[in-house]
Design a protein around this motif. Structure first.
Motif, PDB file in Angstrom:
ATOM      1  N   THR A  64      40.364  33.121  40.871  1.00 61.07           N
ATOM      2  CA  THR A  64      40.715  32.896  42.266  1.00 61.07           C
ATOM      3  C   THR A  64      40.576  34.173  43.094  1.00 61.07           C
ATOM      4  OG1 THR A  64      42.569  32.308  43.733  1.00 61.07           O
ATOM      5  CG2 THR A  64      43.137  33.298  41.613  1.00 61.07           C
ATOM      6  N   LEU A  65      40.469  34.009  44.383  1.00 65.62           N
ATOM      7  CA  LEU A  65      40.521  35.142  45.309  1.00 65.62           C
ATOM      8  C   LEU A  65      41.952  35.418  45.753  1.00 65.62           C
ATOM      9  CD1 LEU A  65      37.444  34.373  47.621  1.00 65.62           C
ATOM     10  CD2 LEU A  65      37.546  35.858  45.611  1.00 65.62           C
ATOM     11  N   PHE A  66      42.876  34.515  45.412  1.00 66.97           N
ATOM     12  CA  PHE A  66      44.265  34.631  45.858  1.00 66.97           C
ATOM     13  C   PHE A  66      45.228  34.428  44.689  1.00 66.97           C
ATOM     14  CE2 PHE A  66      41.637  33.157  49.374  1.00 66.97           C
ATOM     15  CZ  PHE A  66      41.922  34.115  50.344  1.00 66.97           C
ATOM     16  N   PRO A  67      45.276  35.385  43.765  1.00 66.82           N
ATOM     17  CA  PRO A  67      46.136  35.239  42.580  1.00 66.82           C
ATOM     18  C   PRO A  67      47.609  35.098  42.909  1.00 66.82           C
ATOM     19  CG  PRO A  67      45.272  37.477  42.770  1.00 66.82           C
ATOM     20  CD  PRO A  67      44.519  36.652  43.744  1.00 66.82           C
ATOM     21  N   GLU A  68      48.062  35.765  43.977  1.00 67.41           N
ATOM     22  CA  GLU A  68      49.480  35.686  44.329  1.00 67.41           C
ATOM     23  C   GLU A  68      49.877  34.266  44.720  1.00 67.41           C
ATOM     24  OE1 GLU A  68      47.138  36.446  48.004  1.00 67.41           O
ATOM     25  OE2 GLU A  68      47.153  37.308  45.997  1.00 67.41           O
ATOM     26  N   ASN A 120      41.865  37.758  39.438  1.00 69.07           N
ATOM     27  CA  ASN A 120      41.346  38.040  40.772  1.00 69.07           C
ATOM     28  C   ASN A 120      39.840  38.296  40.695  1.00 69.07           C
ATOM     29  OD1 ASN A 120      40.803  38.856  43.371  1.00 69.07           O
ATOM     30  ND2 ASN A 120      42.609  40.178  43.524  1.00 69.07           N
ATOM     31  N   ARG A 171      37.903  39.248  42.898  1.00 69.77           N
ATOM     32  CA  ARG A 171      37.527  40.467  43.624  1.00 69.77           C
ATOM     33  C   ARG A 171      37.519  41.697  42.712  1.00 69.77           C
ATOM     34  NH1 ARG A 171      37.420  39.330  49.039  1.00 69.77           N
ATOM     35  NH2 ARG A 171      38.757  37.625  49.748  1.00 69.77           N
ATOM     36  N   ASP A 172      38.300  41.657  41.651  1.00 71.32           N
ATOM     37  CA  ASP A 172      38.328  42.789  40.727  1.00 71.32           C
ATOM     38  C   ASP A 172      36.984  42.983  40.030  1.00 71.32           C
ATOM     39  OD1 ASP A 172      40.959  43.246  41.348  1.00 71.32           O
ATOM     40  OD2 ASP A 172      41.767  42.232  39.577  1.00 71.32           O
ATOM     41  N   GLU A 212      42.688  26.558  45.278  1.00 73.77           N
ATOM     42  CA  GLU A 212      43.979  26.942  44.710  1.00 73.77           C
ATOM     43  C   GLU A 212      44.981  25.787  44.694  1.00 73.77           C
ATOM     44  OE1 GLU A 212      41.755  30.488  45.398  1.00 73.77           O
ATOM     45  OE2 GLU A 212      42.244  28.857  46.799  1.00 73.77           O
TER      46      GLU A 212
END
Length: 251
Positions: free
Chosen positions: A7-11, A37, A39-40, A142
């Motif tokens: 995901t781009l939004f792990p939180e 993430n 993005r990582d 998500e």
């Protein structure tokens, strides 16, 4: 069972899933949840993972390489190619049967798209299941991933304190759940059905079965095609439909 969410939004995933029954199951070791993430795994200093689509068109597209590298990291950790569910309105519509079948997996990866989607090449490389939670469009995968994880998790042994409740709720046997009542016996002039106060378990089960069938016929008649009903029950449905038509004609 181990859930892995790309995901781009792990939180968003972690905050949404670490509560209630699912949060308790994670704390007790029946489930594990990893939010990876994407993005990582971007290959630029700004962690940019999207670009314009070839051929033009509105919006941006998630690039193949960051998604692939995120998936590869998960596959390396668990030592095999995992089952990967891509959340997309183009997929098969999720249902209880799919939840029960997916609950047998040891590891399940959910790939959450964003923007205008994901480069087709990486989907062809890693995705095993294309799944939708309904015929509508959301801003990302998500929420569908969390919906599916909640449903799948309930089928995992130990997650629910009462194992039976996972199999007797709505959609078990392709029938909706029967009406349920609690104290007080009368509320706003409405009384609990007498049969539920009788203590006669056979009659209660018979009533619940009848109510499940009737409720399904009213609210989700499409499910009846897959339900295992007796000839007597089919006749009762036909009689109910006939009565409904008669009542409507008299109005």
């Amino acid at each position: 069972m181990n859930f892995h969410v790309l995901t781009l939004f792990p939180e968003m995933i972690l905050q949404g899933m670490n509560t209630s029954i699912i949060g308790r199951a994670i704390a007790n070791g029946y489930l594990s949840l990893e939010a990876v993430n994407i993005r990582d795994y971007a290959f630029n200093k700004h962690q940019k993972v999207d670009d314009y689509p070839y051929g033009g068109g509105a919006g941006m597209l998630m690039q193949a390489e960051p998604v692939y590298l995120a998936w590869e990291a998960v596959a390396r950790r668990i030592g095999r190619r995992p089952r990967v569910v891509y959340l997309t309105p183009q997929g098969s519509v999720f249902n209880q049967s799919m939840a029960r079948e997916m609950a047998k997996e040891e590891d399940l990866v959910f790939l959450c798209g964003h923007y205008e989607g994901i480069d087709e090449r990486v989907l062809e490389e890693i995705v095993t299941d294309y799944v939708s939670i309904g015929d509508y469009v959301l801003t990302g995968g998500e929420l569908p991933a969390m919906v599916m994880m909640d449903s799948v998790a309930r089928m995992v042994p130990g997650v629910l304190s009462n194992h039976e409740s996972g199999e007797t709720e709505s959609f078990a046997g392709n029938l909706l759940e029967y009406p349920q009542y609690s104290r007080p016996e009368e509320w706003h002039g409405k009384k609990v059905p007498e049969v539920l106060l009788s203590g006669h378990h056979a009659n209660i089960e018979k009533w619940r079965r009848e109510q499940s069938i009737l409720r399904t016929a009213k609210r989700r008649p499409d499910l009846l095609k897959k339900a295992e009903l007796t000839n007597k029950e089919w006749n009762e449905i036909r009689q109910w439909k006939k009565q409904q038509k008669t009542d409507a004609d008299q109005e």
